[in-house]
Write an enzyme that holds these catalytic residues in place. Structure first.
Site, mmCIF file in Angstrom:
data_model
loop_
_atom_site.group_PDB
_atom_site.id
_atom_site.type_symbol
_atom_site.label_atom_id
_atom_site.label_comp_id
_atom_site.label_asym_id
_atom_site.label_seq_id
_atom_site.Cartn_x
_atom_site.Cartn_y
_atom_site.Cartn_z
ATOM 1 C CD1 TRP A 425 -3.156 1.195 0.628
ATOM 2 C CD2 TRP A 425 -1.744 2.537 1.433
ATOM 3 N NE1 TRP A 425 -3.862 2.430 0.745
ATOM 4 C CE2 TRP A 425 -2.914 3.106 1.284
ATOM 5 C CE3 TRP A 425 -0.604 3.260 2.077
ATOM 6 C CZ2 TRP A 425 -3.133 4.521 1.531
ATOM 7 C CZ3 TRP A 425 -0.770 4.597 2.232
ATOM 8 C CH2 TRP A 425 -2.030 5.172 2.139
ATOM 9 C CE1 TYR A 429 -1.966 8.493 -0.929
ATOM 10 C CE2 TYR A 429 0.016 8.921 0.057
ATOM 11 C CZ TYR A 429 -1.456 9.053 -0.378
ATOM 12 O OH TYR A 429 -1.706 10.625 0.029
ATOM 13 C CG ASP A 445 -7.346 2.332 0.279
ATOM 14 O OD1 ASP A 445 -6.390 3.010 1.029
ATOM 15 O OD2 ASP A 445 -8.715 2.685 0.409
#
Length: 492
Positions: A425, A429, A445
């Protein structure tokens, strides 16, 4: 596109192609953006160039009516992760002016000859010519918006000599620097450099300002005013000095702001102008192609209503890739509000204070080197996250992880995942925002999973959204927030 298709776009004054190619008119010696309101030339007198630098190199000067040098950048550089795409992002960030072609090639890991060959093949101009076009645009902005002496502007824009500056301005704008400056309105001292940052197509400004306001770190960022009339402000660490960027949220339906965002830059060194502009453009995702995004995502029956409800939804980037990475690790497993509060404490403890506070702006975000060996005890977070933060800062400081505009996205993601405490994640990101990757989904997410559940779609549905899954991600976040407004983890 072939030349006949380009000519039809010019005939219809289609602004979707501004910045994607440039029209040059043989009989006048002028080049324009496709949407120029001037009379369309006859087909036999029209030729086309992939970049403003190529048109300038062929001897054409910029149209004074449509100002092609202010067109939004090609959206292709947002998508492409190859040598040419990476090179264009670095040139936009001012690397050629600071480090020369050799420095650009070293950043890319290729020879200078290979970089020149690839750029010339695809853009009709090499790195020097592309940087020269950018310097000319910077000089024009400084001439028309500041009271700096002409000689100072020459060097601030990156020219090696006043003679080179004068020759370039005459060649590109068919005017002397003094003539180009003309009868500009005098500005009050300290008012900064006013700019209009052009974008292509519709722009979902409210959603972008909402996104940035929720994540604003006090001391480094602030958002003033009510929705639909907000002012976003932030500090910038730049190659030659520091700056403060101010961007106004356009009012809905205000035709004066239909194709740009009003921005004002306060710089300690005007040589940073071009770099600051590009970093603000990346933060607000101003070079995106919303038409291409809507065409692909709107073709999916599941996403079609979401795309129609939020035309021009953007995927905000970052003004500083290293800052974004630190903030992503800092806020890991925290709500958006908690992450901002952690960021505020980090800035107060390790950020560099401004010479004088400017409203709510007091600091520059801490540099990685300042965090690599920091205790971080006063920040108030678990030891595992402190170790991850220090490891990330160390990797950024020593160059093991590169997040500059020309960084290889795959290499950066692999380097991040090799660090302790960094999972898919966080790496995704950072890849989406710091490196501007338009094709990141963040399948783990919570908000994405909730949005997919509301749509009744499985993870496999996202394969049809390539190469624009980052934009689909923002639609899913908004859907999740709408479906569960009291769930903090579902807010975009």
């Amino acid at each position: 596109m072939d030349d006949e298709t380009r000519y039809q776009a010019v005939r219809s004054r289609d602004a979707r192609f501004d910045g994607e190619f440039f029209l040059a008119v043989k009989t006048t010696g002028i080049y324009c953006r496709p949407s120029c309101p001037a009379v369309t030339p006859k087909r036999r007198n029209a030729c086309f160039y992939p970049s403003a630098a190529a048109a300038q190199g062929a001897g054409f000067r910029a149209c004074r009516r449509c100002r092609p040098d202010t067109a939004p950048g090609s959206a292709e550089w947002n998508v492409r992760a190859d040598l040419v795409g990476r090179a264009m992002r670095l040139i936009g960030d001012g690397v050629v002016d600071r480090d020369g072609v050799a420095g650009l090639a070293a950043r890319l890991g290729y020879s200078a000859r290979q970089v020149h060959r690839q750029l010339t093949q695809e853009l009709g101009a090499g790195p020097i010519a592309l940087a020269r076009a950018q310097r000319a645009h910077t000089a024009r902005v400084l001439l028309q918006t500041t009271d700096m002496p002409v000689t100072g502007i020459a060097f601030a824009a990156g020219f090696a000599s006043v003679r080179q500056f004068n020759d370039t301005i005459r060649e590109i704008y068919a005017a002397t620097p003094s003539g180009l400056r003309g009868c500009k309105t005098r500005r009050p001292a300290g008012a900064g450099i006013p700019l209009r940052l052009a974008h292509r197509g519709p722009y979902a400004a409210r959603e972008v300002f909402d996104f940035l306001q929720r994540r604003a770190v006090p001391g480094v960022e602030e958002v003033l005013g009510a929705p639909d009339a907000r002012l976003y402000r932030r500090t910038l660490r730049l190659p030659y000095g520091t700056g403060i960027a101010e961007v106004h949220e356009p009012r809905p339906g205000d035709g004066r702001h239909g194709a740009w965002l009003d921005c004002r830059l306060h710089l300690t060194d005007p040589r940073d102008l071009a770099t600051a502009v590009q970093r603000v453009r990346r933060l607000f995702d101003l070079d995106a192609d919303p038409y291409a995004v809507a065409e692909r995502l709107g073709a999916d029956p599941l996403l079609r209503p979401l795309v129609a409800a939020r035309p021009g939804l953007r995927s905000p980037g970052a003004a500083d890739g290293e800052e974004l990475a630190v903030r992503a690790v800092l806020g890991r497993q925290a709500t958006v509000g908690a992450a901002a509060r952690l960021g505020e404490r980090l800035v107060a403890a390790y950020g560099k204070p401004l010479p004088a506070p400017d409203g709510g702006l007091t600091h520059l975000f801490p540099e990685p080197a300042a965090l690599a060996d920091a205790d971080l005890g006063e920040i108030g977070m678990p030891d595992a996250r402190k170790r991850a933060l220090r490891a990330t800062a160390t990797a950024l400081a020593d160059g093991a992880v590169r997040l500059d505009p020309g960084a290889d996205r795959d290499e950066a993601a692999r380097a991040l995942l090799a660090l302790p405490g960094i999972g898919p994640w966080t790496a995704g990101y950072v890849r989406m925002r710091a490196l501007g990757d338009p094709d990141v989904l963040l399948g783990e997410d919570t908000g994405v999973r909730h949005g997919l559940a509301v749509l009744g779609a499985g993870p496999g549905a996202a394969d049809a959204w390539r190469p624009w899954r980052s934009y689909a991600l923002h639609h899913l976040w908004h859907l999740a927030a709408t479906a569960a407004p009291n769930r903090k983890d579902a807010r975009p």
